[in-house]
Write a protein that holds these residues in place. Sequence first.
Motif, mmCIF file in Angstrom:
data_model
loop_
_atom_site.group_PDB
_atom_site.id
_atom_site.type_symbol
_atom_site.label_atom_id
_atom_site.label_comp_id
_atom_site.label_asym_id
_atom_site.label_seq_id
_atom_site.Cartn_x
_atom_site.Cartn_y
_atom_site.Cartn_z
ATOM 1 N N GLY A 1 0.811 -1.218 0.000
ATOM 2 C CA GLY A 1 0.000 0.000 0.000
ATOM 3 C C GLY A 1 0.839 1.260 0.000
ATOM 4 O O GLY A 1 0.526 2.236 -0.684
ATOM 5 N N TYR A 2 1.925 1.249 0.749
ATOM 6 C CA TYR A 2 2.838 2.390 0.819
ATOM 7 C C TYR A 2 3.451 2.666 -0.562
ATOM 8 O O TYR A 2 3.506 3.806 -1.022
ATOM 9 C CB TYR A 2 3.917 2.062 1.849
ATOM 10 C CG TYR A 2 4.832 3.192 2.223
ATOM 11 C CD1 TYR A 2 4.518 4.054 3.262
ATOM 12 C CD2 TYR A 2 6.032 3.391 1.545
ATOM 13 C CE1 TYR A 2 5.365 5.079 3.622
ATOM 14 C CE2 TYR A 2 6.881 4.416 1.894
ATOM 15 C CZ TYR A 2 6.544 5.254 2.932
ATOM 16 O OH TYR A 2 7.374 6.260 3.271
ATOM 17 N N SER A 3 3.902 1.605 -1.217
ATOM 18 C CA SER A 3 4.509 1.749 -2.544
ATOM 19 C C SER A 3 3.484 2.209 -3.575
ATOM 20 O O SER A 3 3.781 3.048 -4.426
ATOM 21 C CB SER A 3 5.135 0.423 -2.967
ATOM 22 O OG SER A 3 5.688 0.526 -4.249
ATOM 23 N N MET A 4 2.284 1.662 -3.508
ATOM 24 C CA MET A 4 1.239 2.082 -4.446
ATOM 25 C C MET A 4 0.904 3.561 -4.253
ATOM 26 O O MET A 4 0.685 4.279 -5.226
ATOM 27 C CB MET A 4 -0.025 1.232 -4.241
ATOM 28 C CG MET A 4 0.112 -0.189 -4.723
ATOM 29 S SD MET A 4 0.348 -0.297 -6.495
ATOM 30 C CE MET A 4 -1.224 0.256 -7.063
ATOM 31 N N ASN A 5 0.866 4.011 -3.018
ATOM 32 C CA ASN A 5 0.586 5.413 -2.748
ATOM 33 C C ASN A 5 1.663 6.303 -3.361
ATOM 34 O O ASN A 5 1.354 7.315 -4.007
ATOM 35 C CB ASN A 5 0.483 5.650 -1.242
ATOM 36 C CG ASN A 5 0.144 7.087 -0.927
ATOM 37 O OD1 ASN A 5 -0.792 7.639 -1.483
ATOM 38 N ND2 ASN A 5 0.911 7.684 -0.038
ATOM 39 N N ASP A 6 2.930 5.947 -3.189
ATOM 40 C CA ASP A 6 4.014 6.737 -3.787
ATOM 41 C C ASP A 6 3.919 6.745 -5.309
ATOM 42 O O ASP A 6 4.145 7.773 -5.952
ATOM 43 C CB ASP A 6 5.375 6.181 -3.366
ATOM 44 C CG ASP A 6 5.858 6.752 -2.057
ATOM 45 O OD1 ASP A 6 5.242 7.719 -1.574
ATOM 46 O OD2 ASP A 6 6.848 6.243 -1.512
ATOM 47 N N THR A 7 3.578 5.618 -5.890
ATOM 48 C CA THR A 7 3.455 5.537 -7.347
ATOM 49 C C THR A 7 2.284 6.388 -7.834
ATOM 50 O O THR A 7 2.389 7.074 -8.850
ATOM 51 C CB THR A 7 3.277 4.075 -7.775
ATOM 52 O OG1 THR A 7 4.374 3.320 -7.278
ATOM 53 C CG2 THR A 7 3.247 3.942 -9.282
ATOM 54 N N VAL A 8 1.187 6.370 -7.114
ATOM 55 C CA VAL A 8 0.035 7.195 -7.482
ATOM 56 C C VAL A 8 0.386 8.676 -7.408
ATOM 57 O O VAL A 8 -0.020 9.464 -8.269
ATOM 58 C CB VAL A 8 -1.181 6.856 -6.594
ATOM 59 C CG1 VAL A 8 -2.273 7.901 -6.711
ATOM 60 C CG2 VAL A 8 -1.719 5.488 -6.958
#
Length: 130
Positions: free
Chosen positions: A16-23
């Motif tokens: 979730g943390y990585s997806m947030n940064d990518t978004v």
Amino acid sequence: MEFNLQSIAALLTIVGYSMNDTVIVFDRVRENLRKYKKMPLTELIDLSINQTLSRTVMTSGTTLLALLALFIFGGEVICGFTFAMIFGIFIGTYSSIFIAAPVLLAVGVTRDATTGGLGGVSKEKVPGKA
């Protein structure tokens, strides 16, 4: 160190943390597509990453400080969780900065002239279309 439910929770948190940064990076790309209509897509993605880089590094750095304190002083009960989180922060930050944008270019995403946004894959890459 054992792999248990806490380690799984840490891995899911990191996803979730990585997806947030990518978004965040892709949202900046979307904003810049509207702002810089004539800029080539590769330069625009590079600009977007540079604009979000300080935010990403500061967020990851402050999270790592808290996790290092937990890892050192937290005891054995929380050790697996914090180690997985620390490892995941490095991997998630790396993937958001160095992997997400090249994958965007590798799939052949182009500009959409009608909306000013990303228009999907280029016509050359879609089979059966002229």
